[in-house]
Write an enzyme that holds these catalytic residues in place. Structure first.
Site, PDB file in Angstrom:
ATOM      1  N   LYS A   1       0.854  -1.189   0.000  1.00 17.06           N
ATOM      2  CA  LYS A   1       0.000   0.000   0.000  1.00 17.06           C
ATOM      3  C   LYS A   1       0.887   1.234   0.000  1.00 17.06           C
ATOM      4  O   LYS A   1       2.060   1.195   0.363  1.00 17.06           O
ATOM      5  CB  LYS A   1      -0.940   0.019   1.213  1.00 17.06           C
TER       6      LYS A   1
ATOM      7  N   ASP B   1      -1.125  -1.528  10.910  1.00 25.36           N
ATOM      8  CA  ASP B   1      -1.836  -1.395   9.641  1.00 25.36           C
ATOM      9  C   ASP B   1      -2.245  -2.729   9.036  1.00 25.36           C
ATOM     10  O   ASP B   1      -2.711  -2.786   7.894  1.00 25.36           O
ATOM     11  CB  ASP B   1      -1.009  -0.584   8.627  1.00 25.36           C
TER      12      ASP B   1
END
Length: 269
Positions: free
Chosen positions: A8, A132
């Protein structure tokens, strides 16, 4: 069962507050990209874990894939498996590769053994593995807050853009990145910032870690400047570094080159 844990990028990253537990609250947009590791999990007579690809420092027994397996095993009767991780995503790059590996382990095991866990339940497991990790359960663009594990869906489509990610083989630890950060609230909401044209992001969308790390690692601002010089609509360091990415409307220039020891990925979003 084979799957491909993806990276990401952070579109803006603001460190807003230091928490009583020692972590920091943040504000960012997490956006998935198609640069991936490869993770295969198969039934096995005895538990086994091995890795190929980029070397991963540390004891393999502490790898997040194994931690994810043992975390699920606490509440579910999982049989032994053979986990094989082929590591492509660089570590210490701000791309979330290790977190993705952990989340995809949870996803694969849930499917393989028909545990019927919901996405929300998988996210709760993932939050125990890393700040995350939970993002990679649904793997869709979100505005992330708190430790990077509380999400607000966002309608953001960058599918017309090519992303070029440049990793200059600099490993920045989380502790090092946060050491020079002074938390502060952003002056504008993330939703409002992201609604602006991508070409305007250069002036308004900030990664707080750049101010702390760019003077220490001059290769990073050099990469960013080169991406802009090549025509990027927006360029930024991702996460706490050290990868830097550029977003190009349409195709990226074919003649965009960096030193041979840099890792480069290019693909459509």
């Amino acid at each position: 069962m084979l799957d491909f844990p993806n990276a990401k990028i952070n579109l803006g990253l603001y460190i807003t507050e230091k928490r009583p537990d020692g972590f920091h609250n943040l504000l960012s947009c997490f956006y998935p990209v198609k640069w991936t590791d490869a993770l295969e999990i198969l039934p096995a007579p005895a538990m086994r874990f091995d890795m190929t690809g980029l070397p991963v420092p540390g004891d393999p027994e502490t790898n997040l894939c194994l931690k994810a397996y043992h975390l699920l095993q606490q509440n579910h009767d999982l049989p032994p498996v053979h986990l094989h991780l082929h590591k492509v995503l660089p570590m210490g790059a701000g791309l979330g590769g290790g977190s993705a590996d952990a989340a995809f382990t949870l996803r694969i095991l849930n499917k393989m053994f028909e545990l019927n866990l919901t996405a929300a339940e998988l996210e709760n497991y993932a939050r125990q593995l890393g700040s995350d990790c939970a993002f990679f359960v649904r793997n869709k663009p979100v505005i992330a807050t708190e430790k990077g594990d509380v999400f607000e869906p966002i309608t953001l489509d960058l599918s017309g853009y090519t992303c070029v990610i440049v990793y200059p083989n600099i490993h920045i630890t989380t502790a090092e990145a946060y050491a020079s950060i002074t938390p502060k609230e952003p002056t504008c909401t993330m939703n409002l910032l992201l609604k602006q044209d991508v070409k305007v992001w250069k002036e308004i969308l900030v990664n707080d870690f750049e101010a702390a790390l760019f003077p220490k690692y001059p290769e990073l601002p050099q990469v960013k400047e080169k991406l802009y010089a090549a025509g990027a609509s927006y360029a930024s360091m991702t996460g706490s570094g050290a990868a830097v990415y550029g977003l190009f409307e349409g195709e990226a220039p074919a003649n965009l080159v960096f030193p041979g020891h840099y890792l480069i990925w290019k693909g459509l979003l």
